[in-house]
Design a protein around this motif. Structure first.
Motif, PDB file in Angstrom:
ATOM      1  N   LYS A   1      -5.787  28.764  -5.521  1.00  0.00           N
ATOM      2  CA  LYS A   1      -7.175  29.178  -5.261  1.00  0.00           C
ATOM      3  C   LYS A   1      -8.119  27.975  -5.210  1.00  0.00           C
ATOM      4  O   LYS A   1      -8.967  27.887  -4.324  1.00  0.00           O
ATOM      5  CB  LYS A   1      -7.670  30.141  -6.347  1.00  0.00           C
ATOM      6  N   THR A   2      -7.982  27.075  -6.165  1.00  0.00           N
ATOM      7  CA  THR A   2      -8.901  25.938  -6.204  1.00  0.00           C
ATOM      8  C   THR A   2      -8.644  24.958  -5.064  1.00  0.00           C
ATOM      9  O   THR A   2      -9.581  24.320  -4.577  1.00  0.00           O
ATOM     10  CB  THR A   2      -8.860  25.222  -7.568  1.00  0.00           C
ATOM     11  N   PHE A   3      -7.398  24.869  -4.611  1.00  0.00           N
ATOM     12  CA  PHE A   3      -7.099  24.006  -3.462  1.00  0.00           C
ATOM     13  C   PHE A   3      -7.709  24.580  -2.189  1.00  0.00           C
ATOM     14  O   PHE A   3      -8.375  23.859  -1.434  1.00  0.00           O
ATOM     15  CB  PHE A   3      -5.580  23.820  -3.299  1.00  0.00           C
ATOM     16  N   ARG A   4      -7.520  25.874  -1.956  1.00  0.00           N
ATOM     17  CA  ARG A   4      -8.117  26.511  -0.763  1.00  0.00           C
ATOM     18  C   ARG A   4      -9.642  26.444  -0.818  1.00  0.00           C
ATOM     19  O   ARG A   4     -10.298  26.216   0.199  1.00  0.00           O
ATOM     20  CB  ARG A   4      -7.655  27.959  -0.645  1.00  0.00           C
ATOM     21  N   PHE A   5     -10.195  26.625  -2.010  1.00  0.00           N
ATOM     22  CA  PHE A   5     -11.638  26.551  -2.188  1.00  0.00           C
ATOM     23  C   PHE A   5     -12.137  25.148  -1.805  1.00  0.00           C
ATOM     24  O   PHE A   5     -13.125  25.007  -1.082  1.00  0.00           O
ATOM     25  CB  PHE A   5     -12.005  26.885  -3.636  1.00  0.00           C
ATOM     26  N   ALA A   6     -11.454  24.118  -2.280  1.00  0.00           N
ATOM     27  CA  ALA A   6     -11.839  22.735  -1.966  1.00  0.00           C
ATOM     28  C   ALA A   6     -11.779  22.472  -0.459  1.00  0.00           C
ATOM     29  O   ALA A   6     -12.649  21.780   0.085  1.00  0.00           O
ATOM     30  CB  ALA A   6     -10.943  21.752  -2.714  1.00  0.00           C
ATOM     31  N   GLN A   7     -10.777  23.025   0.204  1.00  0.00           N
ATOM     32  CA  GLN A   7     -10.689  22.862   1.656  1.00  0.00           C
ATOM     33  C   GLN A   7     -11.914  23.448   2.356  1.00  0.00           C
ATOM     34  O   GLN A   7     -12.463  22.835   3.269  1.00  0.00           O
ATOM     35  CB  GLN A   7      -9.420  23.518   2.193  1.00  0.00           C
ATOM     36  N   GLU A   8     -12.349  24.621   1.920  1.00  0.00           N
ATOM     37  CA  GLU A   8     -13.545  25.252   2.508  1.00  0.00           C
ATOM     38  C   GLU A   8     -14.803  24.474   2.160  1.00  0.00           C
ATOM     39  O   GLU A   8     -15.711  24.365   2.976  1.00  0.00           O
ATOM     40  CB  GLU A   8     -13.701  26.698   2.044  1.00  0.00           C
ATOM     41  N   ILE A   9     -14.860  23.957   0.942  1.00  0.00           N
ATOM     42  CA  ILE A   9     -16.011  23.139   0.534  1.00  0.00           C
ATOM     43  C   ILE A   9     -16.139  21.928   1.455  1.00  0.00           C
ATOM     44  O   ILE A   9     -17.242  21.563   1.868  1.00  0.00           O
ATOM     45  CB  ILE A   9     -15.881  22.702  -0.954  1.00  0.00           C
TER      46      ILE A   9
ATOM     47  N   SER B   1     -18.151  30.560   6.216  1.00  0.00           N
ATOM     48  CA  SER B   1     -17.431  30.391   4.946  1.00  0.00           C
ATOM     49  C   SER B   1     -18.261  30.773   3.730  1.00  0.00           C
ATOM     50  O   SER B   1     -17.719  30.887   2.631  1.00  0.00           O
ATOM     51  CB  SER B   1     -16.996  28.928   4.778  1.00  0.00           C
ATOM     52  N   PHE B   2     -19.546  30.954   3.894  1.00  0.00           N
ATOM     53  CA  PHE B   2     -20.418  31.137   2.739  1.00  0.00           C
ATOM     54  C   PHE B   2     -20.084  32.378   1.906  1.00  0.00           C
ATOM     55  O   PHE B   2     -20.001  32.262   0.676  1.00  0.00           O
ATOM     56  CB  PHE B   2     -21.894  31.119   3.155  1.00  0.00           C
ATOM     57  N   PRO B   3     -19.860  33.543   2.497  1.00  0.00           N
ATOM     58  CA  PRO B   3     -19.508  34.714   1.667  1.00  0.00           C
ATOM     59  C   PRO B   3     -18.232  34.474   0.844  1.00  0.00           C
ATOM     60  O   PRO B   3     -18.161  34.853  -0.329  1.00  0.00           O
ATOM     61  CB  PRO B   3     -19.315  35.844   2.683  1.00  0.00           C
ATOM     62  N   TYR B   4     -17.234  33.840   1.458  1.00  0.00           N
ATOM     63  CA  TYR B   4     -15.995  33.513   0.752  1.00  0.00           C
ATOM     64  C   TYR B   4     -16.292  32.591  -0.424  1.00  0.00           C
ATOM     65  O   TYR B   4     -15.831  32.838  -1.548  1.00  0.00           O
ATOM     66  CB  TYR B   4     -14.995  32.843   1.711  1.00  0.00           C
ATOM     67  N   LEU B   5     -17.062  31.527  -0.199  1.00  0.00           N
ATOM     68  CA  LEU B   5     -17.355  30.568  -1.262  1.00  0.00           C
ATOM     69  C   LEU B   5     -18.085  31.231  -2.422  1.00  0.00           C
ATOM     70  O   LEU B   5     -17.767  30.980  -3.588  1.00  0.00           O
ATOM     71  CB  LEU B   5     -18.187  29.396  -0.714  1.00  0.00           C
ATOM     72  N   LYS B   6     -19.050  32.071  -2.116  1.00  0.00           N
ATOM     73  CA  LYS B   6     -19.820  32.737  -3.171  1.00  0.00           C
ATOM     74  C   LYS B   6     -18.951  33.674  -4.010  1.00  0.00           C
ATOM     75  O   LYS B   6     -19.064  33.700  -5.226  1.00  0.00           O
ATOM     76  CB  LYS B   6     -20.996  33.521  -2.560  1.00  0.00           C
ATOM     77  N   SER B   7     -18.091  34.434  -3.369  1.00  0.00           N
ATOM     78  CA  SER B   7     -17.249  35.350  -4.146  1.00  0.00           C
ATOM     79  C   SER B   7     -16.094  34.611  -4.822  1.00  0.00           C
ATOM     80  O   SER B   7     -15.737  34.911  -5.964  1.00  0.00           O
ATOM     81  CB  SER B   7     -16.717  36.490  -3.276  1.00  0.00           C
ATOM     82  N   GLU B   8     -15.547  33.627  -4.161  1.00  0.00           N
ATOM     83  CA  GLU B   8     -14.399  32.897  -4.705  1.00  0.00           C
ATOM     84  C   GLU B   8     -14.782  32.076  -5.943  1.00  0.00           C
ATOM     85  O   GLU B   8     -13.996  31.999  -6.892  1.00  0.00           O
ATOM     86  CB  GLU B   8     -13.779  32.000  -3.632  1.00  0.00           C
TER      87      GLU B   8
ATOM     88  N   LEU C   1     -24.250  26.277  -4.732  1.00  0.00           N
ATOM     89  CA  LEU C   1     -24.135  27.357  -3.737  1.00  0.00           C
ATOM     90  C   LEU C   1     -25.357  28.275  -3.784  1.00  0.00           C
ATOM     91  O   LEU C   1     -25.840  28.720  -2.743  1.00  0.00           O
ATOM     92  CB  LEU C   1     -22.846  28.151  -3.946  1.00  0.00           C
ATOM     93  N   ARG C   2     -25.850  28.548  -4.971  1.00  0.00           N
ATOM     94  CA  ARG C   2     -27.062  29.371  -5.092  1.00  0.00           C
ATOM     95  C   ARG C   2     -28.241  28.671  -4.430  1.00  0.00           C
ATOM     96  O   ARG C   2     -29.044  29.304  -3.748  1.00  0.00           O
ATOM     97  CB  ARG C   2     -27.365  29.658  -6.561  1.00  0.00           C
ATOM     98  N   LEU C   3     -28.349  27.360  -4.597  1.00  0.00           N
ATOM     99  CA  LEU C   3     -29.430  26.609  -3.957  1.00  0.00           C
ATOM    100  C   LEU C   3     -29.299  26.600  -2.433  1.00  0.00           C
ATOM    101  O   LEU C   3     -30.303  26.593  -1.719  1.00  0.00           O
ATOM    102  CB  LEU C   3     -29.440  25.157  -4.447  1.00  0.00           C
ATOM    103  N   LEU C   4     -28.081  26.598  -1.961  1.00  0.00           N
ATOM    104  CA  LEU C   4     -27.818  26.525  -0.518  1.00  0.00           C
ATOM    105  C   LEU C   4     -27.902  27.877   0.186  1.00  0.00           C
ATOM    106  O   LEU C   4     -27.720  27.959   1.387  1.00  0.00           O
ATOM    107  CB  LEU C   4     -26.444  25.897  -0.276  1.00  0.00           C
ATOM    108  N   ASP C   5     -28.185  28.925  -0.563  1.00  0.00           N
ATOM    109  CA  ASP C   5     -28.244  30.276   0.002  1.00  0.00           C
ATOM    110  C   ASP C   5     -29.559  30.494   0.761  1.00  0.00           C
ATOM    111  O   ASP C   5     -30.384  31.314   0.405  1.00  0.00           O
ATOM    112  CB  ASP C   5     -28.075  31.317  -1.107  1.00  0.00           C
ATOM    113  N   LYS C   6     -29.735  29.700   1.798  1.00  0.00           N
ATOM    114  CA  LYS C   6     -30.897  29.786   2.684  1.00  0.00           C
ATOM    115  C   LYS C   6     -30.399  29.731   4.120  1.00  0.00           C
ATOM    116  O   LYS C   6     -29.429  29.044   4.418  1.00  0.00           O
ATOM    117  CB  LYS C   6     -31.860  28.628   2.438  1.00  0.00           C
TER     118      LYS C   6
END
Length: 117
Positions: free
Chosen positions: A8-16, A90-97, A76-81
């Motif tokens: 999970k953290t590896f896939r998350f980092a790829q999206e980041i 990718s934003f919905p995935y990042l927020k839930s993940e 991510l909360r700050l970037l929610d604009k």
């Protein structure tokens, strides 16, 4: 055998990293740098924990990972604009993940601490 938190953290980092490149392309260098540092550090510390020399070291590495995850959630909360990331695919995935990752880390840390006693 798969390790869920490692995967999970590896896939998350790829999206980041994908989001980081998009933010830099838009000229948001400073916040992009903050996000990529904390967002990729989560998995790096989880990976280090896999080679811990003791249970205490394992918990320490995961605790650092958890702190990085919480920092990432903040960015991510700050970037929610709209002009930043809220419309990025990718934003919905990042927020839930990130929420799932934090819950998983909390659970692993709690169980590991119990096993120390």
């Amino acid at each position: 055998m798969a390790n869920i938190i490692v995967d999970k953290t590896f896939r998350f980092a790829q999206e980041i990293i994908t989001v980081y490149l998009d933010l830099r392309e838009k000229g948001h260098y400073k916040i992009a740098d903050q996000l990529v540092k904390s967002g990729t550090s989560i998995g790096a510390n989880v990976e280090e924990a896999q080679a811990a020399h003791s249970k205490l070291d394992f918990v320490a590495k995961l605790t650092i990972s958890n702190k990085e995850a919480r920092e990432t959630r903040y960015w991510l909360r700050l970037l929610d604009k709209k002009e930043l990331l809220s419309e990025h695919p990718s934003f919905p995935y990042l927020k839930s993940e990130i929420e799932e990752i934090i819950l998983l880390l909390n659970s692993i840390i709690k169980k590991s601490r119990e096993n120390l006693k």
